[in-house]
Write a protein that holds these residues in place. Structure first.
Motif, PDB file in Angstrom:
ATOM      1  N   ARG A   1       0.802  -0.965   0.012  1.00 10.47           N
ATOM      2  CA  ARG A   1      -0.069   0.102   0.097  1.00 10.47           C
ATOM      3  C   ARG A   1       0.792   1.121   0.191  1.00 10.47           C
ATOM      4  O   ARG A   1       2.085   1.300   0.538  1.00 10.47           O
ATOM      5  CB  ARG A   1      -0.942   0.087   0.862  1.00 10.47           C
ATOM      6  CG  ARG A   1      -1.888  -1.280   1.174  1.00 10.47           C
ATOM      7  CD  ARG A   1      -3.087  -0.859   0.744  1.00 10.47           C
ATOM      8  NE  ARG A   1      -3.917  -2.073   0.648  1.00 10.47           N
ATOM      9  CZ  ARG A   1      -4.956  -1.983  -0.368  1.00 10.47           C
ATOM     10  NH1 ARG A   1      -4.858  -0.969  -1.140  1.00 10.47           N
ATOM     11  NH2 ARG A   1      -5.762  -3.052  -0.580  1.00 10.47           N
ATOM     12  N   SER A  10      -3.113  -0.123  -3.321  1.00 12.12           N
ATOM     13  CA  SER A  10      -1.915  -0.684  -3.403  1.00 12.12           C
ATOM     14  C   SER A  10      -1.152  -0.640  -4.997  1.00 12.12           C
ATOM     15  O   SER A  10      -1.916  -0.041  -5.767  1.00 12.12           O
ATOM     16  CB  SER A  10      -2.243  -2.297  -3.281  1.00 12.12           C
ATOM     17  OG  SER A  10      -3.214  -2.887  -4.607  1.00 12.12           O
ATOM     18  N   ASP A  43       1.948   9.725   0.519  1.00 11.29           N
ATOM     19  CA  ASP A  43       0.652  10.174   0.730  1.00 11.29           C
ATOM     20  C   ASP A  43      -0.294  10.813  -0.530  1.00 11.29           C
ATOM     21  O   ASP A  43       0.386  10.404  -1.452  1.00 11.29           O
ATOM     22  CB  ASP A  43       0.986  11.537   1.981  1.00 11.29           C
ATOM     23  CG  ASP A  43       1.596  12.678   1.170  1.00 11.29           C
ATOM     24  OD1 ASP A  43       1.681  12.595  -0.140  1.00 11.29           O
ATOM     25  OD2 ASP A  43       2.048  13.481   1.859  1.00 11.29           O
ATOM     26  N   SER A  44      -1.215  11.280  -0.200  1.00  9.63           N
ATOM     27  CA  SER A  44      -2.130  11.449  -1.249  1.00  9.63           C
ATOM     28  C   SER A  44      -1.657  12.560  -2.468  1.00  9.63           C
ATOM     29  O   SER A  44      -1.805  12.433  -3.486  1.00  9.63           O
ATOM     30  CB  SER A  44      -3.499  12.021  -0.715  1.00  9.63           C
ATOM     31  OG  SER A  44      -3.505  13.085   0.034  1.00  9.63           O
ATOM     32  N   ASN A  66      -5.997   4.526  -0.037  1.00  7.83           N
ATOM     33  CA  ASN A  66      -4.742   4.147   0.119  1.00  7.83           C
ATOM     34  C   ASN A  66      -4.578   2.760  -0.789  1.00  7.83           C
ATOM     35  O   ASN A  66      -4.429   1.750  -0.369  1.00  7.83           O
ATOM     36  CB  ASN A  66      -4.534   3.622   1.572  1.00  7.83           C
ATOM     37  CG  ASN A  66      -2.864   3.237   1.983  1.00  7.83           C
ATOM     38  OD1 ASN A  66      -2.051   3.586   1.114  1.00  7.83           O
ATOM     39  ND2 ASN A  66      -2.745   2.168   2.816  1.00  7.83           N
ATOM     40  N   ARG A 126       0.649   4.066   1.482  1.00  6.75           N
ATOM     41  CA  ARG A 126       1.180   4.561   2.858  1.00  6.75           C
ATOM     42  C   ARG A 126       2.213   3.636   3.496  1.00  6.75           C
ATOM     43  O   ARG A 126       3.031   4.340   4.183  1.00  6.75           O
ATOM     44  CB  ARG A 126       0.042   4.620   3.828  1.00  6.75           C
ATOM     45  CG  ARG A 126      -1.024   5.921   3.856  1.00  6.75           C
ATOM     46  CD  ARG A 126      -1.752   6.062   5.068  1.00  6.75           C
ATOM     47  NE  ARG A 126      -2.982   6.716   4.284  1.00  6.75           N
ATOM     48  CZ  ARG A 126      -4.101   6.330   4.436  1.00  6.75           C
ATOM     49  NH1 ARG A 126      -4.523   5.134   4.927  1.00  6.75           N
ATOM     50  NH2 ARG A 126      -5.184   6.776   3.970  1.00  6.75           N
ATOM     51  N   ASP A 127       2.101   2.510   3.287  1.00 10.41           N
ATOM     52  CA  ASP A 127       3.456   1.682   3.858  1.00 10.41           C
ATOM     53  C   ASP A 127       4.639   2.010   3.353  1.00 10.41           C
ATOM     54  O   ASP A 127       5.622   1.827   3.853  1.00 10.41           O
ATOM     55  CB  ASP A 127       2.973   0.071   3.651  1.00 10.41           C
ATOM     56  CG  ASP A 127       1.656  -0.067   4.357  1.00 10.41           C
ATOM     57  OD1 ASP A 127       1.350   0.370   5.220  1.00 10.41           O
ATOM     58  OD2 ASP A 127       0.893  -1.227   4.011  1.00 10.41           O
TER      59      ASP A 127
END
Length: 84
Positions: free
Chosen positions: A31, A67, A38-39, A65, A33-34
């Motif tokens: 993902r 993948s 960020d957006s 978020n 965020r991982d």
């Protein structure tokens, strides 16, 4: 290598080059965020994909978020199927 795997590899290369992210341990289910995206970075990534590969999104809907696989699917669905 499938088209989806090929696209994920391209996305990973852009993430590494543009944002300095170590993507070696990431996979299709990783993902954003991982990975530290960020957006706002995601918008930059999607614009990079358009300019790098010479296509334009007709419609783009992503989860909050996404993948790597979801991004690759969205890119393929928007006319980037000839990016081999």
């Amino acid at each position: 290598m499938s088209m989806n795997e090929h696209m994920i590899d391209k996305i990973k290369c852009i993430l590494q080059e543009r944002f300095g992210i170590d993507v070696n341990a990431s996979g299709p289910a990783s993902r954003m965020r991982d990975l530290g995206i960020d957006s706002l970075h995601l918008v930059d990534l999607m614009l990079d994909m358009e300019s790098t590969f010479g296509f334009q999104y007709e419609a783009l809907t992503l989860p909050a978020n996404p993948s790597l696989e979801e991004i690759a699917d969205a890119i393929a669905a928007n006319g980037a199927s000839a990016l081999d």
